[in-house]
Design an enzyme around this catalytic site. Structure first.
Site, PDB file in Angstrom:
ATOM      1  N   GLU A   1     -38.931 -54.103 -69.519  1.00 48.60           N
ATOM      2  CA  GLU A   1     -39.480 -55.322 -70.416  1.00 48.60           C
ATOM      3  C   GLU A   1     -40.873 -55.495 -70.062  1.00 48.60           C
ATOM      4  OE1 GLU A   1     -40.294 -59.668 -71.197  1.00 48.60           O
ATOM      5  OE2 GLU A   1     -39.661 -58.846 -68.976  1.00 48.60           O
TER       6      GLU A   1
ATOM      7  N   HIS B   1     -36.051 -57.789 -56.312  1.00 52.05           N
ATOM      8  CA  HIS B   1     -36.797 -57.931 -57.692  1.00 52.05           C
ATOM      9  C   HIS B   1     -37.962 -57.161 -57.700  1.00 52.05           C
ATOM     10  CE1 HIS B   1     -38.155 -59.911 -61.329  1.00 52.05           C
ATOM     11  NE2 HIS B   1     -39.218 -60.457 -60.709  1.00 52.05           N
TER      12      HIS B   1
ATOM     13  N   ASP C   1     -36.982 -53.906 -62.459  1.00 50.52           N
ATOM     14  CA  ASP C   1     -36.750 -55.265 -62.453  1.00 50.52           C
ATOM     15  C   ASP C   1     -35.580 -55.708 -61.405  1.00 50.52           C
ATOM     16  OD1 ASP C   1     -38.612 -57.070 -63.392  1.00 50.52           O
ATOM     17  OD2 ASP C   1     -36.829 -57.691 -65.116  1.00 50.52           O
TER      18      ASP C   1
ATOM     19  N   GLY D   1     -44.883 -61.617 -63.788  1.00 43.01           N
ATOM     20  CA  GLY D   1     -45.969 -61.920 -64.323  1.00 43.01           C
ATOM     21  C   GLY D   1     -47.249 -61.269 -63.713  1.00 43.01           C
TER      22      GLY D   1
ATOM     23  N   ARG E   1     -59.825 -53.242 -45.243  1.00 43.44           N
ATOM     24  CA  ARG E   1     -60.881 -52.481 -45.753  1.00 43.44           C
ATOM     25  C   ARG E   1     -61.213 -51.286 -45.438  1.00 43.44           C
ATOM     26  NH1 ARG E   1     -64.344 -56.238 -48.358  1.00 43.44           N
ATOM     27  NH2 ARG E   1     -65.739 -54.673 -48.675  1.00 43.44           N
TER      28      ARG E   1
ATOM     29  N   GLY F   1     -47.853 -58.053 -63.238  1.00 49.63           N
ATOM     30  CA  GLY F   1     -48.135 -56.787 -63.689  1.00 49.63           C
ATOM     31  C   GLY F   1     -47.623 -55.829 -63.155  1.00 49.63           C
ATOM     32  N   LYS F   2     -46.198 -55.800 -62.543  1.00 52.59           N
ATOM     33  CA  LYS F   2     -45.561 -54.601 -62.136  1.00 52.59           C
ATOM     34  C   LYS F   2     -44.988 -53.553 -63.191  1.00 52.59           C
ATOM     35  CE  LYS F   2     -42.368 -57.273 -60.134  1.00 52.59           C
ATOM     36  NZ  LYS F   2     -42.733 -58.617 -60.310  1.00 52.59           N
TER      37      LYS F   2
END
Lengths: 329, 88
Positions: free
Chosen positions: A212, A147, A186, A165, A253, A167-168
Site C-alpha cells: 500500500e 508490523h 506490513d 507513515g 556516527r 516511509g517504510k
C-alpha cells in the site's frame, strides 16, 4: 506457533516442494482428521503393540513402518487384537503407515471407532521421519507477527520497522525498483527456527506481495516488477529501525558498536536510521547491507578505519619526536 | 488500555473499502490501535494488515487502543462496525 490448532487436515494440506514433500494421503478414519496434533514428536508404537503401555507417548504421531506392520499381521494371525484395541483407547492424533503399507480391516474399524485418522505415505520410514520432524519443528516454532516490511537487499534479509507513515513502504518500493526483492509488506510473520535464526514470511499467500503506497493505493508487486522482485521467505539478518529525525537524540556516527534487537530470543543486528526529507534512505540501506556482508566476512570498515587512525597518530608522534619539531616535548 | 469486542455485521466482511475506512479513522488518533481476530493481532493503521485479517461476516473482532485518546479511538472504530461500514 500461533494459538491456532494444528490438525491432521492441516498436515495433509501443507504445500511442500520436492525433497520436503511428505506424500501423505488419508486412507481411513476421515473424521479423525480434525483432531489436534499437539506434539511435534514422533513415536514408533512397537512397545505398545506388544502390550507394554507404561509411559506410552500417545499424544505423538504414531509411525507404523515395516516392522510394526509385520507385528500387526502376526497379532492378527494369532487373533490377539486386545492390545491393539487398547492402543485406540488413547487419544492418538493420527497413525501414519510408511512404504505404502495398508493395515487390515480390523485396524480400520478400531481407528474409525476411536476417531483416529490413518494416513499413508510411499516414503521409507527413516526418510519420512526425518522430513516430518523438519516440517513439524517449523510449524511448532515460536512465532511473532510484526508490523514492518521485509526485503532482501544484496542477499541480506532486512526487516524495516518504524511507525505508520515514516516511509517504510516507500523505501521498500525504491529498493525493489533498484532490483532488490520484497518478501512481505506490513504484516511479517517471524518464526524462530532451530532456536537460533529467524525466518520471515508474509502471513497470507493469496494477498501476499501487495503493497500500500499513500496516494497510489494497493499495488501488485509481482505484476509490476516481475517474479524476480519477490520471494516467499527469507532469513532476517538485520533490522533497520526508521524514525523521524530527532535533533535531541544521539545517532551512531562511527559504527564501531553493534546494536542488536531481541526477536524471539535471537539477537539481530539493528540499525537506527533517522529519516528526514532529502535523506536517501534506500541508498543508506543498500550500503548498510553491503557493510554488514563485509562484517560477516570479517572486515569492519569502522574498526579498520580506527586502527589506521591509531597507527597514523603513532607514527606522526614518533616522527615529530625524531625530528624534534615539537617544542613542547 | 481500552478494549471493545464487535461482530462484523455487513455481508461482505472487511474488504478493501471497509479496511480503508478503518485505517483512515484509526490514523486520526494518536493512540496505538490494534485489531485482534482469534490469535492474530494487527495494527489498525495499516491497510494490508487489516485486509490480511481475513475477517468475514459474523466474525468477532476485538478493538483495543492505548494512548492519550484511546477511548475516543475505540469508540470511533466501533461505530464504523456497528454502521456496517455504511454498506447494505
Amino acid at each position: 506457533m500461533a494459538d491456532k490448532k494444528f490438525t491432521g487436515l492441516d498436515l495433509l494440506d501443507i504445500d511442500l516442494k520436492e525433497h520436503n514433500a511428505l506424500n501423505l494421503r488419508c486412507i481411513g478414519g476421515r473424521k479423525g482428521l480434525t483432531r489436534e496434533i499437539q506434539s511435534q514428536d514422533l513415536n514408533r508404537p512397537g512397545l505398545a503393540l506388544s502390550g507394554f503401555y507404561d509411559s506410552f507417548a500417545y499424544q505423538r504421531l504414531q509411525i507404523f513402518g515395516r516392522g510394526e506392520n509385520a507385528y500387526l499381521r502376526k497379532l492378527r494371525e494369532e487373533n490377539k487384537t486386545s492390545t491393539l484395541a487398547k492402543m485406540f483407547t488413547y487419544q492418538i492424533p493420527c497413525c501414519i503407515f510408511t512404504h505404502n503399507l495398508t493395515p487390515d480391516k480390523n485396524f480400520f474399524d478400531l481407528a474409525e471407532k476411536s476417531g483416529c485418522a490413518i494416513l499413508q505415505t510411499d516414503l521409507p520410514t527413516t526418510e519420512f521421519s526425518a522430513r516430518l520432524m523438519r516440517v513439524l519443528s517449523n510449524i511448532f516454532a515460536p512465532m511473532v507477527t510484526m508490523h514492518g516490511v521485509l526485503v532482501e537487499v544484496f542477499g541480506m534479509g532486512i526487516l524495516l520497522l518504524g511507525d505508520s507513515g515514516v516511509g517504510k513502504s516507500e523505501t521498500a518500493l525504491e529498493l525493489i525498483e533498484r532490483g532488490h526483492r520484497l518478501i512481505a509488506d506490513d504484516v511479517v510473520e517471524i518464526r524462530c527456527m532451530n532456536g537460533n535464526f529467524l525466518m520471515g514470511a508474509g502471513s497470507n499467500k493469496i494477498i501476499g506481495h501487495h503493497m500500500e503506497i499513500r496516494g497510489l493505493g494497493i499495488i501488485n508487486i509481482t505484476h509490476l516488477f516481475g517474479v524476480g522482485a519477490i520471494r516467499d521467505k527469507k532469513q532476517i539478518q538485520m533490522v533497520v529501525k526508521m524514525e523521524e529525525w530527532d535533533s535531541n537524540k544521539v545517532y551512531d556516527r562511527i559504527g564501531t558498536d553493534d546494536k542488536t534487537m531481541d526477536i524471539l530470543g535471537v539477537q539481530v543486528t539493528m540499525l537506527e536510521i533517522p529519516v528526514k526529507p532529502g535523506r536517501n534512505v534506500p541508498i543508506i540501506i543498500e550500503t548498510a547491507a553491503m557493510n554488514e556482508r563485509l562484517k560477516k566476512m570479517g572486515y569492519y570498515s569502522a574498526r579498520e578505519f580506527n586502527q589506521n587512525v591509531l597507527k597514523w597518530l603513532e607514527s606522526e608522534n614518533a616522527r615529530s619526536l625524531y625530528f624534534g619539531q615539537d617544542d613542547t616535548i | 488500555m481500552v478494549e471493545h469486542v464487535v461482530t462484523i455485521k455487513n455481508r461482505a466482511g472487511i474488504h478493501a473499502r471497509p479496511a480503508a475506512l478503518i485505517v483512515q479513522t484509526a490514523s486520526k488518533y494518536k493512540s496505538k490501535i490494534l485489531l485482534r481476530k482469534d490469535s492474530d493481532t494487527i495494527n489498525a493503521k495499516s491497510i494490508m494488515g487489516v485486509l490480511t485479517l481475513g475477517a468475514g461476516y459474523n466474525v468477532v473482532i476485538a478493538i483495543s487502543a492505548e494512548g492519550e485518546d484511546e477511548a475516543a479511538a475505540v469508540e470511533a472504530i466501533e461505530t464504523l462496525f456497528n454502521n456496517k461500514f455504511e454498506e447494505d
